[in-house]
Design an enzyme around this catalytic site. Structure first.
Site, PDB file in Angstrom:
ATOM      1  N   ASP A  85       0.834  -1.198   0.000  1.00 19.93           N
ATOM      2  CA  ASP A  85       0.000   0.000   0.000  1.00 19.93           C
ATOM      3  C   ASP A  85       0.874   1.257   0.000  1.00 19.93           C
ATOM      4  OD1 ASP A  85      -2.614   1.471   0.491  1.00 19.93           O
ATOM      5  OD2 ASP A  85      -1.509   2.016   2.301  1.00 19.93           O
TER       6      ASP A  85
ATOM      7  N   GLU B  10      -1.960  -5.222  -3.787  1.00 20.44           N
ATOM      8  CA  GLU B  10      -1.035  -4.438  -2.965  1.00 20.44           C
ATOM      9  C   GLU B  10       0.055  -5.332  -2.382  1.00 20.44           C
ATOM     10  OE1 GLU B  10      -3.806  -0.748  -1.416  1.00 20.44           O
ATOM     11  OE2 GLU B  10      -3.811  -2.608  -0.267  1.00 20.44           O
TER      12      GLU B  10
END
EC number: 3.1.26.3
Length: 253
Positions: A74, A146
């Protein structure tokens, strides 16, 4: 070889043999590497990125799942996108850059990219999660995407991770401008095609996928000269805007 020998000599449980070999899902994972343009030096990282906690919890021995990699990925994704936007739009204000970045790294955006990559084919899910349709769940797919980016970063560093981000998200950058510009892309595309070809573009719904609460719509726009652009979005309207954005980006060059 040591893993095969150890499993045979010491009679290790099948789950541990599987963990030692890491042979499950080999073909989909190999295809995924080709698609993203990165060959992992440490395959363990990619396999961990594709391992959901439900699968790990069903094993007889401790197995790492992808939540920590998701946390890292992320941050990596946000940095890569922020840098690219900063370089591409030197005159853009902070607020505009923030809105563009938010659009690119939003869950719906990442879900669409994950589906384009067919990430669901590489996931390792527990039996319960599988039976409940977890492989089609958008949030699970975006989390795995992610995690994969976090794995690339650990495997080869920032430059490699940025390369993967741009390969999979680069085509979506024009779409990030939709909430910033005053005119929508469908209107802009129609103006361009009328000017260039004296005709209008044609939009077609190719189909939809996913559960009712998380549907994705595939749309195609064909320009009067036969050029085709496709996009996937959380609604037909959004998908049409995304396809139009790609067309406008090409015609504006």
């Amino acid at each position: 070889m040591w893993a095969r020998t150890a499993a045979w000599v010491f009679g290790l449980p099948e789950t541990l043999r599987e963990i030692c070999y890491r042979r499950d899902n080999v073909k989909p994972v190999d295809e995924l590497q080709k698609t993203i343009g990165h060959r992992f030096g440490d395959m363990e990282l990619l396999l961990t990125a594709m391992t959901h906690s439900s699968w790990a919890n069903e094993q007889a021995v401790p197995v790492e799942h992808n939540e920590r990699l998701e946390f890292l990925g992320d941050a990596v994704l946000e940095l890569c996108v922020s840098e690219e936007l900063f370089r591409r739009f030197p005159s853009a204000r902070e607020g505009d850059l923030t809105r563009m970045r938010s659009r690119l790294v939003s869950k719906p955006s990442l879900e669409g990219v994950a589906r384009e990559l067919r990430l669901d084919m590489s996931l390792r899910l527990g039996k319960g999660e599988e039976s409940q349709g977890g492989r089609e769940r958008g949030s699970l797919l975006s989390d795995a995407l992610e995690a994969m980016l976090g794995a690339v970063f650990l495997d080869a560093g920032y430059i490699a991770a940025k390369g993967v981000v741009m390969r999979i998200l680069g085509p979506h950058f024009p779409e990030a401008l939709v909430p910033v510009r005053t005119k929508d892309y469908k209107s802009q595309l129609q103006e361009l095609t009328q000017k260039l070809f004296r005709d209008r573009p044609v939009y077609t719904l190719l189909g939809s996928s996913g559960p009712e609460h998380d549907k994705q719509f595939d749309v195609r726009v064909v320009l009067p000269d036969g050029t085709v652009f496709e996009a996937t979005g959380p609604s037909m309207k959004r998908a049409e805007q995304m396809a139009a954005a790609r067309a406008v980006a090409t015609l504006d060059k």
